[in-house]
Scaffold this motif. Structure first.
Motif, PDB file in Angstrom:
ATOM      1  N   SER A 127       9.912   1.156   1.359  1.00 30.75           N
ATOM      2  CA  SER A 127      10.823   2.031   1.096  1.00 30.75           C
ATOM      3  C   SER A 127      12.025   1.344   0.103  1.00 30.75           C
ATOM      4  CB  SER A 127      11.497   2.369   2.477  1.00 30.75           C
ATOM      5  OG  SER A 127      12.530   1.452   3.041  1.00 30.75           O
ATOM      6  N   GLN A 164       0.835  -1.170   0.023  1.00 23.41           N
ATOM      7  CA  GLN A 164       0.027   0.017   0.175  1.00 23.41           C
ATOM      8  C   GLN A 164       0.886   1.110   0.023  1.00 23.41           C
ATOM      9  OE1 GLN A 164      -2.907   0.233   3.020  1.00 23.41           O
ATOM     10  NE2 GLN A 164      -3.912  -1.964   2.495  1.00 23.41           N
ATOM     11  N   LYS A 165       0.313   2.397  -0.573  1.00 22.45           N
ATOM     12  CA  LYS A 165       0.873   3.578  -0.435  1.00 22.45           C
ATOM     13  C   LYS A 165       1.482   4.055   0.972  1.00 22.45           C
ATOM     14  CE  LYS A 165      -1.034   4.834  -4.775  1.00 22.45           C
ATOM     15  NZ  LYS A 165      -1.996   5.930  -5.761  1.00 22.45           N
ATOM     16  N   GLY A 166       2.570   4.540   1.279  1.00 25.84           N
ATOM     17  CA  GLY A 166       2.930   4.766   2.394  1.00 25.84           C
ATOM     18  C   GLY A 166       3.721   3.956   3.150  1.00 25.84           C
ATOM     19  N   GLU A 226       6.731   4.993  -9.785  1.00 26.84           N
ATOM     20  CA  GLU A 226       6.628   3.484 -10.000  1.00 26.84           C
ATOM     21  C   GLU A 226       5.987   3.438 -11.363  1.00 26.84           C
ATOM     22  OE1 GLU A 226       7.219   1.795  -5.494  1.00 26.84           O
ATOM     23  OE2 GLU A 226       5.388   1.789  -6.299  1.00 26.84           O
ATOM     24  N   HIS A 277      -1.677   0.243  -6.213  1.00 25.93           N
ATOM     25  CA  HIS A 277      -1.042   0.999  -5.083  1.00 25.93           C
ATOM     26  C   HIS A 277       0.278   1.305  -5.625  1.00 25.93           C
ATOM     27  CE1 HIS A 277      -3.813  -0.471  -2.291  1.00 25.93           C
ATOM     28  NE2 HIS A 277      -3.541  -1.765  -2.233  1.00 25.93           N
ATOM     29  N   SER A 283      13.481   5.576  -7.256  1.00 29.05           N
ATOM     30  CA  SER A 283      12.073   5.956  -7.612  1.00 29.05           C
ATOM     31  C   SER A 283      11.359   4.783  -7.483  1.00 29.05           C
ATOM     32  CB  SER A 283      12.044   6.411  -8.958  1.00 29.05           C
ATOM     33  OG  SER A 283      12.366   5.325  -9.777  1.00 29.05           O
ATOM     34  N   LEU A 332       2.994   3.886  -6.855  1.00 27.11           N
ATOM     35  CA  LEU A 332       3.283   5.036  -6.748  1.00 27.11           C
ATOM     36  C   LEU A 332       3.315   5.817  -8.024  1.00 27.11           C
ATOM     37  CD1 LEU A 332       6.083   5.248  -3.692  1.00 27.11           C
ATOM     38  CD2 LEU A 332       3.478   5.404  -3.616  1.00 27.11           C
ATOM     39  N   LYS A 333       3.130   6.881  -8.240  1.00 31.10           N
ATOM     40  CA  LYS A 333       3.331   7.450  -9.572  1.00 31.10           C
ATOM     41  C   LYS A 333       4.768   7.309 -10.471  1.00 31.10           C
ATOM     42  CE  LYS A 333       2.411  11.828 -12.124  1.00 31.10           C
ATOM     43  NZ  LYS A 333       3.655  11.614 -13.142  1.00 31.10           N
ATOM     44  N   ARG A 337      10.002   1.345  -4.727  1.00 32.54           N
ATOM     45  CA  ARG A 337      10.436   0.501  -3.549  1.00 32.54           C
ATOM     46  C   ARG A 337      11.003  -0.752  -3.752  1.00 32.54           C
ATOM     47  NH1 ARG A 337       4.364   1.357  -1.759  1.00 32.54           N
ATOM     48  NH2 ARG A 337       4.043   1.146  -3.905  1.00 32.54           N
TER      49      ARG A 337
END
Length: 326
Positions: free
Chosen positions: A48, A43-45, A90, A85, A54, A87-88, A56
């Motif tokens: 790492s 999930q976003k957030g 990614e 989920h 750029s 990220l932009k 995870r």
């Protein structure tokens, strides 16, 4: 060959998600892929990148997976689960990879219970295509259960079907496993067989309970509440019901549908938005006001009183809202 996507409802339950993954696997198999790399997007957030890049760390394996076909020869397959989920950064990196990758050497399928990132959606639409798995309701599940039992050479009477739905809801994958167990006992399944073997409660989307309350069906709503409390926290239900009452209140005072959609920040093309608008005359101003007060009182009770009081508080709230909102 190429890039595919399997999408489903944003609030997909276990059954819908499993059907999406099954269909994604079938697409890979149909294109000649026997083994593939599966990537579960967090999930976003969460997650790492160790090097601050750029992507995870859990998503990063898609890079060699998409490149391995061209580097080492042969077909390679990738299944990206929970692509909604991404990220932009990614999604943009993956889209760039897909643009340069050879679709004759690699196949990628993106499973997305929710909106796909636009960059990936456009590439999938132009390449292999996008399939949508719709949500199963209990009517669909009833028909599926009858057909599935018949295909296994089993007879299942109406009472047993109802009992299966009470235990598993619309989760067809769980019902399939239950049929495997029940088939050992003989060729006919009756309600008592289901009651004696299974004690679980279905983990269904919250809007099933909301629909029962908004239609004024007290018995159905209390059953749905019992199922819900087996899997979720009571405060989640209060938050959901507060949102429902808010939207119903906005619909009651809005001069037209477009204004209501704008006020509520909802998609005017959404079935859920249209459903609230169509039911706007079911509740009186007094009923809406009573619901707001009761929700505030229930919220205070849940946060300040012993847990032993929580269930009866929610049961009383459910019955009262059936009267006020249905």
């Amino acid at each position: 060959m190429g890039w595919y996507a399997v999408t489903g409802p944003k609030n997909a339950g276990p059954s819908e998600h499993e059907r999406m993954l099954t269909r994604a696997g079938e697409i890979l198999t149909d294109t000649g892929i026997e083994t593939y790399t599966r990537i579960d997007v967090p999930q976003k957030g969460t997650g790492s990148s160790e090097d601050g890049g750029s992507m995870r760390d859990t998503v990063l394996p898609i890079v060699p997976a998409l490149q391995s076909g061209s580097l080492f020869g042969g077909m390679t397959g990738v299944l990206v689960n929970d692509a909604n989920h991404l990220l932009k950064a990614e999604a943009d990196t993956i889209a760039e990879l897909l643009t340069t990758a050879n679709p004759d050497e690699a196949v990628a399928v993106f499973v997305s219970p929710g909106a796909l990132p636009p960059s990936i959606r456009d590439l999938a639409k132009a390449s292999g295509g996008i399939e949508t798995i719709r949500a199963f309701n209990e009517r669909d599940a009833t028909s599926w259960l009858s057909d599935e039992a018949k295909s296994r050479g089993l007879r299942i009477d109406q009472a047993a079907r109802s009992e299966m739905l009470n235990h598993f809801g619309s989760n067809t994958s769980a019902m399939a496993r239950a049929l495997d167990q029940l088939a050992v006992g003989g060729s006919t399944i009756v309600a008592e067989d289901v009651k004696n073997r299974f004690t679980n409660r279905p983990d269904e989307p919250m809007w099933f309970l909301g629909d029962a309350i908004m239609s004024g069906n007290q018995g159905e709503a209390l059953r749905r509440l019992s199922d819900f409390l087996e899997h979720q926290h009571p405060l989640i239900l209060l938050s959901y019901l507060e949102g429902v009452v808010r939207r119903r209140s906005l619909a009651a005072i809005a001069p037209d549908y477009d204004t209501f959609a704008d006020w509520s920040g909802a998609n005017p093309s959404s079935y859920a938005t249209k459903k609230v608008w169509q039911s706007k005359n079911r509740s009186s101003a007094e009923g809406l006001a009573s619901s707001v007060r009761a929700l505030a009182k229930a919220d205070l009770t849940l946060k300040t009183q012993p847990e032993a009081t929580h269930r009866v508080t929610l049961e009383r709230l459910t019955v009262a809202m059936c009267r006020w909102m249905g």
